[in-house]
Write a protein that holds these residues in place. Structure first.
Motif, short mmCIF file in Angstrom:
data_model
loop_
_atom_site.label_atom_id
_atom_site.label_comp_id
_atom_site.label_asym_id
_atom_site.label_seq_id
_atom_site.Cartn_x
_atom_site.Cartn_y
_atom_site.Cartn_z
N ASP A 212 0.86 -1.20 0.00
CA ASP A 212 0.00 0.00 0.00
C ASP A 212 0.89 1.24 0.00
OD1 ASP A 212 -1.94 1.93 0.37
OD2 ASP A 212 -2.90 0.93 2.07
N GLU A 238 -1.33 -0.94 -4.06
CA GLU A 238 -2.54 -0.23 -3.65
C GLU A 238 -2.28 1.27 -3.53
OE1 GLU A 238 -4.29 -1.94 -0.16
OE2 GLU A 238 -5.03 0.00 0.51
N GLU A 264 -10.31 3.00 -1.55
CA GLU A 264 -10.81 3.03 -0.18
C GLU A 264 -11.36 4.40 0.22
OE1 GLU A 264 -7.13 1.70 1.72
OE2 GLU A 264 -7.05 3.61 2.78
N ARG A 285 -11.43 -0.90 -4.51
CA ARG A 285 -11.43 -1.11 -3.05
C ARG A 285 -12.50 -0.32 -2.31
NH1 ARG A 285 -8.22 -3.04 -0.17
NH2 ARG A 285 -7.83 -1.21 1.10
CO CO Z 1 -5.05 1.29 1.94
#
Ligand code: CO
Ligand code: EZ4
Length: 405
Positions: A212, A238, A264, A285
Motif C-alpha cells: 500500500d 494499492e 478506499e 477497493r
Molecule cells: Co489502503
C-alpha cells in the motif's frame, strides 16, 4: 411495514464506531455501519438532523427508492459524510429484508459464486527482518496473501508501521489532535524494492504479496515503483497515487504491468468510472460503508466486471463488523470478487459489542448462514465505551510541505 424509529449509536470499544439501527413497527430491525474515521460526529449529525426525520413512516422494504431518495433527493449528492450516512441506512434495510425473507443477504443478491472469501493480512515492521518475521507468522496461520509495509530508514513513524506506541495505529483511539509524520519519496523509493526482494528470497512465490503506497507518489513516480516491483509479482500495488484526476492512472498503466488497486476513499461510482472504463486498474477497493451501502456496491461490482476490474473491498478495522459482514455477503455473491483485506477479528472488547457471523479458516473467511447480515449489536456493552475524538495522522515532507497521509 413501517420504519418506526432509527437510532444512532457511537461507541469506542478500542476505536470509534457509528452504528445505525432501523426499527420497524413489526419489531424487525436492521443494523448498518456509518463510521467515518476521524469525522464520526459529522455523520451522526447528518443522520439525526437530516435523514432520520424523512425516514419515519416509510416502508423499509423499498430499499432502492429510499436509496434514491437519500442520494438524488438531497440535491447535495456524494461526499464521504453523505455517503457514509446513506451507507449505514442502506445496510440496515438489507438486514431487515433478509430477516423478513429468512435469508442471508447474499441470497438476496443472487446467491453464492463461491464458498468462502480469500483474504490478505498485514505484515508490518520497523525493519525488513521484523516485517518478514511477521509475514512468516501469517503464512503459518494459513494466509495465502499478505500486505507488506515497513518503516523507511531515516524516517520515523512511517505509514503502516507500529509507531511509538508499538500497536497498530488503526486500533488507537486517543489522538485528540492529528499526529504528524514525515515522508520522503526518494528514501522510500530507494528502500522498498529491497523489502520485496528479501521477501521473495525467503518465502518464494507461493504467497501473494500486496503493498500500500497510501497515495504518496505522483503518477510517474508510481509508474517507476510499479516497474521496480515487477520482478516480485505483486497481487497488486494499492493507492499508488491519488486518483482525483482519474486520467493520471493512464501514466502508471502505460509503464508497468504491476496490477493496480484503488478506492478506499471513493464514495460513488463516479470516483472510478474512467478508471474502470479505461481498464486503468485491476481491483476496486470501495467499501460498502463509504460507498453508500450494499445497493450501489452491487451495481458497481456488475459495472466493474464488464471491464475486468475485480472487487477488493477496504477491510481496515475502522470499518465496523457490520461493514465486514456486508462485505462478506457481497464477496460471496460477486462474480468478479478478487480478495478481501482482513487484519483479524479484533479485541475482546470489540467482540463484546458486536457479534458477527464470520470465521477465519486457513486464509479464507467463512460466513455462517443467518437471516440478514447476521450481526448483533450489544447496546449495553456499547454504552460502556464513550466516543473519544481521534484523528488519523497528517504527513509532511522533510521541508514541512503538507503531503498525502
Ligand atoms: Co489502503
Ligand atoms: O489508512 O482505514 O488499506 N488500508 C488502509 C487503511 C486506511 C484507514 C483510513 O481510515 O490504507 O489503513
Amino acid at each position: 411495514m413501517k420504519i418506526q424509529e432509527v437510532k444512532v449509536f457511537v461507541s469506542c470499544p478500542g476505536r470509534n464506531f457509528v452504528t445505525v439501527k432501523v426499527i420497524t413497527d413489526e419489531g424487525v430491525y436492521g443494523l448498518g455501519d456509518a463510521t467515518l474515521n476521524g469525522r464520526e460526529m459529522a455523520v451522526v449529525a447528518y443522520l439525526e438532523e437530516h435523514i432520520i426525520p424523512c425516514l419515519l413512516g416509510r416502508d423499509p422494504q423499498q430499499i432502492e427508492d429510499i436509496w434514491q431518495y437519500l442520494y438524488k433527493g438531497a440535491y447535495w449528492r456524494k461526499g464521504p459524510v453523505t455517503m457514509a450516512a446513506i451507507g449505514g441506512i442502506d445496510m440496515a434495510l438489507w438486514d431487515i429484508k433478509g430477516k423478513i425473507a429468512g435469508l442471508p443477504v447474499y441470497q438476496l443478491l443472487g446467491g453464492k459464486s463461491r464458498e468462502s472469501v480469500m483474504v490478505y493480512g498485514h505484515a508490518n515492521g520497523e525493519t525488513i527482518k521484523e516485517t518478514l518475521d511477521n509475514l512468516g507468522k501469517l503464512i503459518d496461520q494459513g494466509f495465502k496473501a499478505v500486505r507488506l509495509q515497513c518503516a523507511i530508514p531515516g524516517l520515523e513513524g512511517t505509514y503502516g508501521t507500529l509507531g511509538e506506541k508499538k500497536d497498530y495505529y488503526e486500533l488507537q483511539s486517543d489522538r485528540p489532535l492529528p499526529p504528524e509524520q514525515l515522508w520522503s519519496t526518494s528514501k522510500y523509493m530507494n528502500f522498498i524494492p529491497e523489502l520485496f526482494e528479501q521477501a521473495r528470497q525467503q518465502y518464494g512465490y507461493a504467497v501473494q504479496l500486496v503493498h500500500d503506497v497510501h497515495s504518496r507518489l505522483t503518477p510517474i513516480e508510481a509508474a517507476n515503483l510499479g516497474k521496480l516491483l515487477e520482478p516480485y509479482k505483486l497481487l497488486f500495488l494499492e493507492d499508488a497515487s491519488p486518483a482525483d484526476n482519474q486520467d493520471g492512472y493512464q501514466i502508471i498503466r502505460n509503464h508497468t504491468t504491476t496490477p493496480l488497486a484503488i478506492g478506499e476513499v471513493f464514495n460513488t461510482v463516479w470516483d472510478a468510472k474512467d478508471l474502470i472504463v479505461n481498464q486503468a486498474i485491476d481491483y476496486l477497493r470501495i467499501a460498502s460503508t463509504h460507498g453508500g451501502g450494499i445497493t450501489p456496491l452491487k451495481k458497481i461490482a456488475n459495472f466493474a466486471d464488464m471491464f475486468n476490474v475485480r472487487m477488493a473491498p477496504h477491510g481496515a478495522p475502522d470499518l465496523s463488523p457490520i461493514c465486514h459482514a456486508a462485505h462478506a455477503h457481497l464477496n460471496i455473491w460477486a462474480p468478479n470478487f478478487g480478495i478481501q483485506e482482513f487484519i483479524g477479528f479484533g479485541t475482546e472488547k470489540l467482540n463484546s459489542v458486536f457479534s458477527h457471523p464470520l470465521s477465519f479458516d486457513n486464509g479464507y473467511i467463512r460466513l455462517q448462514d443467518k437471516p440478514g447480515l447476521g450481526v448483533e449489536y450489544h447496546e449495553e456493552e456499547a454504552a460502556k465505551y464513550k466516543y473519544k475524538r481521534s484523528y488519523l495522522p497528517v504527513t509532511r515532507l522533510e521541508d514541512g510541505t503538507l503531503w498525502f497521509w
